[in-house]
Every structure is written in C-alpha cells, then in structure tokens.
Design a protein around this motif. Structure first.
Motif, PDB file in Angstrom:
ATOM      1  N   VAL A 151       0.749  -1.393  -0.191  1.00  0.00           N
ATOM      2  CA  VAL A 151      -0.004  -0.023  -0.135  1.00  0.00           C
ATOM      3  C   VAL A 151       0.862   1.303  -0.033  1.00  0.00           C
ATOM      4  CG1 VAL A 151      -1.577   1.293   1.430  1.00  0.00           C
ATOM      5  CG2 VAL A 151      -2.110  -0.986   1.203  1.00  0.00           C
ATOM      6  N   LEU A 152       1.857   1.006   0.769  1.00  0.00           N
ATOM      7  CA  LEU A 152       2.898   2.280   1.083  1.00  0.00           C
ATOM      8  C   LEU A 152       3.572   2.609  -0.436  1.00  0.00           C
ATOM      9  CD1 LEU A 152       4.295   1.914   4.420  1.00  0.00           C
ATOM     10  CD2 LEU A 152       2.291   3.431   3.749  1.00  0.00           C
ATOM     11  N   TYR A 153       4.039   1.475  -1.224  1.00  0.00           N
ATOM     12  CA  TYR A 153       4.428   1.563  -2.406  1.00  0.00           C
ATOM     13  C   TYR A 153       3.527   2.177  -3.405  1.00  0.00           C
ATOM     14  CZ  TYR A 153       8.571  -1.458  -0.985  1.00  0.00           C
ATOM     15  OH  TYR A 153       9.810  -1.676  -0.389  1.00  0.00           O
ATOM     16  N   LEU A 156       3.175   5.939  -2.874  1.00  0.00           N
ATOM     17  CA  LEU A 156       4.273   6.592  -3.647  1.00  0.00           C
ATOM     18  C   LEU A 156       4.246   6.673  -5.218  1.00  0.00           C
ATOM     19  CD1 LEU A 156       7.027   8.226  -2.669  1.00  0.00           C
ATOM     20  CD2 LEU A 156       8.237   5.631  -3.041  1.00  0.00           C
ATOM     21  N   LEU A 157       3.646   5.391  -5.771  1.00  0.00           N
ATOM     22  CA  LEU A 157       3.810   5.335  -6.967  1.00  0.00           C
ATOM     23  C   LEU A 157       2.737   6.450  -7.513  1.00  0.00           C
ATOM     24  CD1 LEU A 157       4.662   3.612  -9.831  1.00  0.00           C
ATOM     25  CD2 LEU A 157       2.714   2.220  -9.305  1.00  0.00           C
ATOM     26  N   SER A 158       1.548   6.367  -7.111  1.00  0.00           N
ATOM     27  CA  SER A 158       0.332   7.055  -7.646  1.00  0.00           C
ATOM     28  C   SER A 158       0.511   8.365  -7.607  1.00  0.00           C
ATOM     29  CB  SER A 158      -0.805   6.449  -6.815  1.00  0.00           C
ATOM     30  OG  SER A 158      -0.927   6.809  -5.347  1.00  0.00           O
ATOM     31  N   THR A 159       1.336   8.854  -6.487  1.00  0.00           N
ATOM     32  CA  THR A 159       1.233  10.388  -6.260  1.00  0.00           C
ATOM     33  C   THR A 159       2.665  10.825  -7.356  1.00  0.00           C
ATOM     34  OG1 THR A 159       0.672  10.351  -4.111  1.00  0.00           O
ATOM     35  CG2 THR A 159       2.063  12.380  -4.860  1.00  0.00           C
ATOM     36  N   LEU A 160       3.971  10.140  -7.139  1.00  0.00           N
ATOM     37  CA  LEU A 160       4.913  10.594  -8.089  1.00  0.00           C
ATOM     38  C   LEU A 160       4.831  10.357  -9.470  1.00  0.00           C
ATOM     39  CD1 LEU A 160       7.825   9.935  -5.554  1.00  0.00           C
ATOM     40  CD2 LEU A 160       6.670  11.992  -5.737  1.00  0.00           C
ATOM     41  N   LEU A 161       4.413   9.052  -9.670  1.00  0.00           N
ATOM     42  CA  LEU A 161       4.621   8.684 -11.003  1.00  0.00           C
ATOM     43  C   LEU A 161       3.278   9.291 -11.904  1.00  0.00           C
ATOM     44  CD1 LEU A 161       5.847   7.012 -13.265  1.00  0.00           C
ATOM     45  CD2 LEU A 161       4.185   5.156 -12.631  1.00  0.00           C
ATOM     46  N   GLY A 162       2.036   9.726 -10.986  1.00  0.00           N
ATOM     47  CA  GLY A 162       1.091  10.362 -11.717  1.00  0.00           C
ATOM     48  C   GLY A 162       1.403  11.713 -12.037  1.00  0.00           C
ATOM     49  N   PHE A 163       1.973  12.506 -11.143  1.00  0.00           N
ATOM     50  CA  PHE A 163       2.312  13.863 -11.613  1.00  0.00           C
ATOM     51  C   PHE A 163       3.353  13.877 -12.683  1.00  0.00           C
ATOM     52  CE2 PHE A 163       4.636  17.782 -10.872  1.00  0.00           C
ATOM     53  CZ  PHE A 163       3.975  18.731 -10.700  1.00  0.00           C
ATOM     54  N   ALA A 164       4.413  12.979 -12.587  1.00  0.00           N
ATOM     55  CA  ALA A 164       5.534  12.987 -13.777  1.00  0.00           C
ATOM     56  C   ALA A 164       5.079  12.585 -14.922  1.00  0.00           C
ATOM     57  CB  ALA A 164       6.654  12.065 -13.317  1.00  0.00           C
ATOM     58  N   PRO A 293      -2.097  -2.151  -4.874  1.00  0.00           N
ATOM     59  CA  PRO A 293      -3.418  -1.353  -4.638  1.00  0.00           C
ATOM     60  C   PRO A 293      -3.073   0.095  -4.634  1.00  0.00           C
ATOM     61  CG  PRO A 293      -2.706  -2.409  -2.728  1.00  0.00           C
ATOM     62  CD  PRO A 293      -1.356  -2.819  -3.595  1.00  0.00           C
ATOM     63  N   VAL A 294      -3.128   0.966  -5.684  1.00  0.00           N
ATOM     64  CA  VAL A 294      -3.088   2.288  -5.511  1.00  0.00           C
ATOM     65  C   VAL A 294      -4.469   2.977  -5.664  1.00  0.00           C
ATOM     66  CG1 VAL A 294      -0.728   2.313  -6.862  1.00  0.00           C
ATOM     67  CG2 VAL A 294      -3.045   2.719  -8.029  1.00  0.00           C
ATOM     68  N   SER A 295      -4.320   4.533  -5.310  1.00  0.00           N
ATOM     69  CA  SER A 295      -5.574   5.141  -5.353  1.00  0.00           C
ATOM     70  C   SER A 295      -5.801   5.784  -6.534  1.00  0.00           C
ATOM     71  CB  SER A 295      -5.598   6.244  -4.036  1.00  0.00           C
ATOM     72  OG  SER A 295      -6.421   7.046  -4.437  1.00  0.00           O
ATOM     73  N   THR A 296      -7.124   5.419  -7.158  1.00  0.00           N
ATOM     74  CA  THR A 296      -7.342   6.170  -8.499  1.00  0.00           C
ATOM     75  C   THR A 296      -7.635   7.626  -8.284  1.00  0.00           C
ATOM     76  OG1 THR A 296      -9.520   5.650  -8.065  1.00  0.00           O
ATOM     77  CG2 THR A 296      -8.630   3.954  -9.615  1.00  0.00           C
ATOM     78  N   THR A 297      -8.004   7.994  -7.390  1.00  0.00           N
ATOM     79  CA  THR A 297      -8.308   9.437  -6.885  1.00  0.00           C
ATOM     80  C   THR A 297      -6.803  10.073  -6.773  1.00  0.00           C
ATOM     81  OG1 THR A 297      -9.697   9.183  -5.561  1.00  0.00           O
ATOM     82  CG2 THR A 297      -8.900  11.185  -5.287  1.00  0.00           C
ATOM     83  N   HIS A 298      -5.829   9.806  -6.263  1.00  0.00           N
ATOM     84  CA  HIS A 298      -4.389  10.140  -6.320  1.00  0.00           C
ATOM     85  C   HIS A 298      -3.740  10.352  -7.453  1.00  0.00           C
ATOM     86  CE1 HIS A 298      -3.767   9.585  -1.727  1.00  0.00           C
ATOM     87  NE2 HIS A 298      -4.840  10.063  -1.866  1.00  0.00           N
ATOM     88  N   THR A 299      -3.947   9.181  -8.316  1.00  0.00           N
ATOM     89  CA  THR A 299      -3.408   8.976  -9.481  1.00  0.00           C
ATOM     90  C   THR A 299      -3.914   9.985 -10.658  1.00  0.00           C
ATOM     91  OG1 THR A 299      -3.126   6.521  -9.183  1.00  0.00           O
ATOM     92  CG2 THR A 299      -2.794   7.446 -11.515  1.00  0.00           C
TER      93      THR A 299
END
Length: 350
Positions: A151-153, A156-164, A293-299
């Motif tokens: 979940v923590l991974y 991090l993935l959904s936030t940083l990778l989504g923005f980038a 399991p990432v957040s679609t909202t964050h992504t």
C-alpha cells in the motif's frame, strides 16, 4: 473458494448477518462511485468532450470491463486487500469488526463528498479495516505488514508517477501537435478524450473494483463462519454487481467531484484533458499489472496537477490542491480511528 449466485441469494435470505454485511459493503461501493469513480470522467466532462449522462453510462460499461478483464489476468489487488488484516479466528467477532470498518468508511467518505473533496476510498478502506483489526486484537498483531508495504509503495507510485506522467504527457502532446490548426486539434482531442475517459474508467474498475470485491468476499466467508479462507475465485456475478452499484453512485453524486477535480483545480483544455487521462490510465495499468493497490483519486488528480504544471505552475489552483492533500493525509489516521472506535462500539453492542 467461490460461491454461485443462487447459493449467495439463498444464504442472504437465511443469514441476517450476511444481509447486514452485504448492505454495508454495497454502501461502501456506492460511496466509491459517489466520490472516487467520477475522477475517471472528470476531465472529459469538464472540457465538454462528452455530456455527464453519457459519461456516466460509459464509465459504468468500462468499469465492468476493467473489473472483468483485469481480474481474469491478475487478481493480486483483490488478494492483497483480502489478506491485509486478520480479524482473528472467531468468525462472528471478525464479522463485527469488518462491519464496523465498513460503517466507518461510509461516514468518512460521505463527509468528504459533502465538502466536494475527492478523498480516496481505497485508502479509507485500508485505514478502516486496519483500525478495526487493531481494536479486535488490542494491538498491531492483526496487521499484515507485508501487504501494508504494498500500500505504501502504491501511495508513492500513484503520487509521484501520476504527476510526472501528467507533466511529460502534456509536454509531449503539445510538442507533437504544435503545428496543428487549433480547431482541428480541438475536434481530434474531443474524441480522444472520450477514449481517454473510457480508459480511465476501465482502469478504475481494474483497481477499485478488485479492492471492494476482496472485501465483499471476506464478509461473505465470515458470515458463513469461515474465518480461515486464504484463496478464492471472484465470480462474474460479483463483478457485475459491483459495477452496477458503482455506476449508480456516480450518477447520484458524481458532479461535485467532477467540478472539484476537472474545473476548480485546473482549467483544462481538451489536449490537456487527454494528456491527464493518458497519464492516469498508464499509471493505473502499471500498478494493476504489478499487483499494487493504488488510489485512482491520487493518480488522476496528481496527473491533472502535472498537466497544469507543464504549462506553468500558476496554472494550478494550489489552494484546491492544498485542501485535497490535507484530506489525503488525514484519511489514514482519521478513518483508522473511526474504524477503531466503531469496532469497539460494535463489540459492546453485539
């Protein structure tokens, strides 16, 4: 292990505990459609590439396709959520804990929806069941640390990778179409956005649909007195049921979130909306295939932030972003505490 639809209906009629659990789970899925699923279609609606009603129908169809296709390929996300916590060997007590967690999620998500803030039901789900598990065990022994790391991974993935991906997708799109006539480009990206919204809805089903099916099956097995089920098969009828309830939630309350994400945070042009959808769908695809399991909202929201920042930083309404980020930060402790308190209360009552 799995269960057929006729067996499920027979058990639903004869088992009051199962009925309550199913109603609470469907309530959480409905709220997910209320507050989370609209992110998938926020950009294509906000740029008027497609009307809200048509977008909701499209989201319903592609949510189901995402649930169905990705579950057939890789059901790891559902398994991760299913195995994230241990409510104990007593199936009745475990069911009380799960119901308390689901009740907490509905409370948290409804409050966020009221203020028009796109909170993550994925993280509310994880926090709620974790808080309830802590209450059941009187400590952290009920938390599966290995699954929590995923979940923590994913966060991090959904936030940083989504923005980038949003940033570079917008830059690349602008570069490739810099010589194209504006009117023709808008027409093209209007249609492209519909495809992008469909892709986002598909990936939303692939991610969030699996999470809530995992919880649904956990409740189903616990209501049957089976606390030790470790492997399962997701039935097609459950995929259809989750998709329908999620679509209903989107149709009831989705416009507030569409406005907050697609209009208030960043004023998007059609090519930017397409870039955000492309980036969000790509990030969710990577996450689903790897079982995170990432957040679609964050992504989706970070992808939109990246798209806006690609033009200039001032293009993003950072005041709205601040409110969203604050809600994201508060979701884990806030919903976790509510889940804990609800579990303590439910154990006293029942």
């Amino acid at each position: 292990m799995t269960v057929s639809f006729p067996d499920f209906l027979a058990q639903l009629v004869s088992n009051p505990a199962l009925l309550v659990t199913v109603l609470l789970t469907l309530g959480v899925i409905l709220v997910n459609g209320w507050t989370d699923a609209p992110n998938a279609i926020a950009t294509c609606v906000s740029t008027r590439a497609i009307g809200p009603r048509a977008a909701i129908m499209m989201a319903a169809v592609f949510n189901f396709l995402g649930v169905f296709c990705m579950t057939m390929i890789n059901a790891t996300v559902a398994e991760t959520i299913y195995n994230m916590v241990d409510f104990g060997s007593n199936a009745q007590e475990a069911l009380i804990g799960l119901c308390a967690a689901l009740f907490a999620i509905v409370l948290w998500a409804t409050a966020a929806w009221w203020f028009g803030i796109p909170t993550s039901e994925s993280h509310a789900l994880i926090a709620g069941i974790s808080g309830a598990a802590i209450a059941m065990h009187g400590g952290f022994s009920g938390i599966n640390g290995a699954e929590w790391v995923k979940v923590l991974y994913g966060l991090l993935l959904s936030t940083l990778l989504g923005f980038a991906m949003g940033y570079f997708s917008a830059k690349l799109t602008a570069l490739l179409f810099r010589r194209c006539e504006r009117r023709k480009a808008d027409n093209f990206f209007g249609y492209a956005q519909i495809a992008g919204g469909a892709a986002m809805a598909f990936m939303h089903g692939a991610q969030d649909g699996q999470k809530f099916m995992g919880v649904f099956l956990l409740g189903l097995f616990l209501a049957q007195g089976k606390a030790g089920v470790t492997s399962f098969h997701v039935p097609v009828w459950l995929m259809i049921l989750c998709s329908i309830v999620m679509a209903l939630g989107t149709s009831i309350g989705g416009y507030r979130i569409i406005k907050a994400v697609g209009m208030d945070m960043v004023k998007l042009e059609k090519y930017q909306g397409f870039s955000a959808d492309l980036a969000g769908a790509g990030c969710l695809l990577i996450s689903s295939l790897t079982g995170l399991p990432v957040s679609t909202t964050h992504t989706k929201t970070t992808a939109i932030m990246g798209v806006g920042a690609a033009k200039r930083l001032s293009f993003v309404n950072w005041g709205v972003v601040k409110e969203m980020v604050l809600t994201w930060v508060l979701t884990f402790p806030g919903c976790g505490i509510i889940g804990y308190l609800m579990a303590q209360l439910f154990m006293l009552i029942f």
